[in-house]
Design a protein around this motif. Sequence first.
Motif, PDB file in Angstrom:
ATOM      1  N   ASP A   1       1.697  17.302  -5.766  1.00  0.00           N
ATOM      2  CA  ASP A   1       2.493  17.023  -4.572  1.00  0.00           C
ATOM      3  C   ASP A   1       1.802  17.573  -3.324  1.00  0.00           C
ATOM      4  OD1 ASP A   1       5.794  16.629  -3.763  1.00  0.00           O
ATOM      5  OD2 ASP A   1       4.572  17.876  -2.458  1.00  0.00           O
ATOM      6  N   MET A   2       1.421  18.833  -3.364  1.00  0.00           N
ATOM      7  CA  MET A   2       0.805  19.450  -2.192  1.00  0.00           C
ATOM      8  C   MET A   2      -0.605  18.931  -1.947  1.00  0.00           C
ATOM      9  SD  MET A   2       3.240  21.070  -0.960  1.00  0.00           S
ATOM     10  CE  MET A   2       2.323  21.742   0.410  1.00  0.00           C
ATOM     11  N   PHE A   3      -1.324  18.636  -3.010  1.00  0.00           N
ATOM     12  CA  PHE A   3      -2.647  18.019  -2.855  1.00  0.00           C
ATOM     13  C   PHE A   3      -2.520  16.696  -2.106  1.00  0.00           C
ATOM     14  CE2 PHE A   3      -5.303  14.592  -4.592  1.00  0.00           C
ATOM     15  CZ  PHE A   3      -6.557  15.000  -4.151  1.00  0.00           C
ATOM     16  N   SER A   4      -1.528  15.906  -2.479  1.00  0.00           N
ATOM     17  CA  SER A   4      -1.333  14.590  -1.869  1.00  0.00           C
ATOM     18  C   SER A   4      -1.009  14.709  -0.387  1.00  0.00           C
ATOM     19  CB  SER A   4      -0.211  13.836  -2.593  1.00  0.00           C
ATOM     20  OG  SER A   4      -0.504  13.700  -3.972  1.00  0.00           O
TER      21      SER A   4
ATOM     22  N   LEU B   1      -7.092  11.589   5.140  1.00  0.00           N
ATOM     23  CA  LEU B   1      -7.390  10.159   5.082  1.00  0.00           C
ATOM     24  C   LEU B   1      -6.706   9.342   6.174  1.00  0.00           C
ATOM     25  CD1 LEU B   1      -7.292   9.495   1.217  1.00  0.00           C
ATOM     26  CD2 LEU B   1      -9.201  10.230   2.659  1.00  0.00           C
ATOM     27  N   ARG B   2      -5.643   9.873   6.773  1.00  0.00           N
ATOM     28  CA  ARG B   2      -4.902   9.137   7.801  1.00  0.00           C
ATOM     29  C   ARG B   2      -5.795   8.642   8.931  1.00  0.00           C
ATOM     30  NH1 ARG B   2      -3.176   9.793  12.615  1.00  0.00           N
ATOM     31  NH2 ARG B   2      -3.971  11.917  12.694  1.00  0.00           N
ATOM     32  N   PRO B   3      -6.735   9.451   9.437  1.00  0.00           N
ATOM     33  CA  PRO B   3      -7.590   8.956  10.532  1.00  0.00           C
ATOM     34  C   PRO B   3      -8.474   7.773  10.122  1.00  0.00           C
ATOM     35  CG  PRO B   3      -7.671  11.358  10.400  1.00  0.00           C
ATOM     36  CD  PRO B   3      -6.991  10.882   9.171  1.00  0.00           C
ATOM     37  N   HIS B   4      -8.618   7.550   8.825  1.00  0.00           N
ATOM     38  CA  HIS B   4      -9.446   6.450   8.328  1.00  0.00           C
ATOM     39  C   HIS B   4      -8.608   5.244   7.886  1.00  0.00           C
ATOM     40  CE1 HIS B   4     -12.846   9.231   8.385  1.00  0.00           C
ATOM     41  NE2 HIS B   4     -12.057  10.112   7.785  1.00  0.00           N
ATOM     42  N   ASN B   5      -7.327   5.254   8.265  1.00  0.00           N
ATOM     43  CA  ASN B   5      -6.427   4.141   7.953  1.00  0.00           C
ATOM     44  C   ASN B   5      -6.165   4.002   6.446  1.00  0.00           C
ATOM     45  OD1 ASN B   5      -4.767   2.022   9.077  1.00  0.00           O
ATOM     46  ND2 ASN B   5      -6.170   0.549   8.143  1.00  0.00           N
ATOM     47  N   VAL B   6      -6.240   5.124   5.736  1.00  0.00           N
ATOM     48  CA  VAL B   6      -5.944   5.142   4.297  1.00  0.00           C
ATOM     49  C   VAL B   6      -4.649   5.925   4.089  1.00  0.00           C
ATOM     50  CG1 VAL B   6      -6.745   5.856   2.012  1.00  0.00           C
ATOM     51  CG2 VAL B   6      -8.387   4.995   3.699  1.00  0.00           C
ATOM     52  N   ARG B   7      -3.740   5.331   3.340  1.00  0.00           N
ATOM     53  CA  ARG B   7      -2.422   5.930   3.132  1.00  0.00           C
ATOM     54  C   ARG B   7      -2.339   6.638   1.782  1.00  0.00           C
ATOM     55  NH1 ARG B   7       1.473   1.108   3.475  1.00  0.00           N
ATOM     56  NH2 ARG B   7      -0.305   0.033   2.516  1.00  0.00           N
ATOM     57  N   VAL B   8      -1.548   7.711   1.746  1.00  0.00           N
ATOM     58  CA  VAL B   8      -1.287   8.440   0.502  1.00  0.00           C
ATOM     59  C   VAL B   8       0.216   8.662   0.395  1.00  0.00           C
ATOM     60  CG1 VAL B   8      -1.691  10.540  -0.838  1.00  0.00           C
ATOM     61  CG2 VAL B   8      -3.515   9.630   0.623  1.00  0.00           C
ATOM     62  N   THR B   9       0.784   8.223  -0.713  1.00  0.00           N
ATOM     63  CA  THR B   9       2.218   8.374  -0.945  1.00  0.00           C
ATOM     64  C   THR B   9       2.467   9.207  -2.194  1.00  0.00           C
ATOM     65  OG1 THR B   9       2.862   6.287   0.106  1.00  0.00           O
ATOM     66  CG2 THR B   9       4.340   7.147  -1.562  1.00  0.00           C
ATOM     67  N   VAL B  10       3.381  10.156  -2.094  1.00  0.00           N
ATOM     68  CA  VAL B  10       3.830  10.912  -3.261  1.00  0.00           C
ATOM     69  C   VAL B  10       5.106  10.241  -3.762  1.00  0.00           C
ATOM     70  CG1 VAL B  10       4.602  13.133  -4.145  1.00  0.00           C
ATOM     71  CG2 VAL B  10       2.904  13.048  -2.322  1.00  0.00           C
TER      72      VAL B  10
ATOM     73  N   GLU C   1       0.923  -2.038   6.709  1.00  0.00           N
ATOM     74  CA  GLU C   1      -0.137  -1.038   6.604  1.00  0.00           C
ATOM     75  C   GLU C   1      -0.109   0.013   7.707  1.00  0.00           C
ATOM     76  OE1 GLU C   1      -4.092  -2.379   4.690  1.00  0.00           O
ATOM     77  OE2 GLU C   1      -3.477  -4.035   5.987  1.00  0.00           O
ATOM     78  N   HIS C   2       0.590  -0.267   8.803  1.00  0.00           N
ATOM     79  CA  HIS C   2       0.622   0.721   9.879  1.00  0.00           C
ATOM     80  C   HIS C   2       1.738   1.744   9.678  1.00  0.00           C
ATOM     81  CE1 HIS C   2       3.698  -2.165  11.126  1.00  0.00           C
ATOM     82  NE2 HIS C   2       4.181  -1.244  11.942  1.00  0.00           N
ATOM     83  N   LEU C   3       2.470   1.646   8.563  1.00  0.00           N
ATOM     84  CA  LEU C   3       3.552   2.579   8.269  1.00  0.00           C
ATOM     85  C   LEU C   3       3.266   3.306   6.958  1.00  0.00           C
ATOM     86  CD1 LEU C   3       6.617   0.350   9.205  1.00  0.00           C
ATOM     87  CD2 LEU C   3       5.560   2.167  10.579  1.00  0.00           C
ATOM     88  N   GLU C   4       3.829   4.502   6.833  1.00  0.00           N
ATOM     89  CA  GLU C   4       3.508   5.371   5.704  1.00  0.00           C
ATOM     90  C   GLU C   4       4.777   5.947   5.084  1.00  0.00           C
ATOM     91  OE1 GLU C   4       1.706   8.480   3.232  1.00  0.00           O
ATOM     92  OE2 GLU C   4       1.094   6.509   3.914  1.00  0.00           O
TER      93      GLU C   4
END
Length: 246
Positions: free
Chosen positions: A163-166, A173-182, A227-230
């Motif tokens: 959880d915390m790693f994510s 990764l956010r500045p590179h337009n890559v999303r991470v969801t827990v 893709e612009h939402l997380e």
Amino acid sequence: MKTTKGMCKMSIEGKKIIITGGATGYGYGDARALKAAGGEVWIVGRRLERLRKAAEELGVRFIQGDITRGEDWDRIMETVGEVDILVNNAGVAVKVEPLLSFSDEEIFRSINGNLTGAILGCRRVAEKMVARKSGLIINVTSVCSHYGWPGFACYTAAKAGLDMFSRALYTELRPHNVRVTVLTPSWGATEFGIAAKLPPTEKELAAKMMSPDQMGELVRYICDFPEHLEFPEIMVQPLVQEIIPF
């Protein structure tokens, strides 16, 4: 891409998707839903016959591999190539017993299977996604990452770590337009209880738990979101489960 008022909406159609632990349980439901949405789905796991059977049933591809081994991840990436979506669903239910009953090997197996393997996959997949400026990683944790129950100490430590790693990975990764969801589920109608040697769940109660297909629909929804939402984190649990932990 579909557009809504100028914003990009992610389409699953044609996307390359890796689902770890995809031969059974939640991973199987994820694979079914994302394949139905048009994704090019690859399921990963250790048990060859289970993988082959699931892949045939679902119409997806499979790769046998141990996610706790970096060399296996290298082989997975070489086989799949570019990855648009990674669902780190695989987990290990070593046993549900007090910590004092665990051997060192069982501790390592729990931490590696529920945390280290996902990190190894994220590192390799994120490298491709950052270069492409696009991608989605879904790390499946557990309600145990938020609460403590006896017998779940090692499992809880691993899932809380994921959880915390994510969360930290998202900031990188956010500045590179890559999303991470827990994605944090609780009671589910999966094989976790069997693997952990827990007493069988009554059929009436199991019917009120979250099913693999319901999890698949939730994962499909996340993958199909603009893709612009997380979604930093989504927690889902059945109403039938009362949580009064420490």
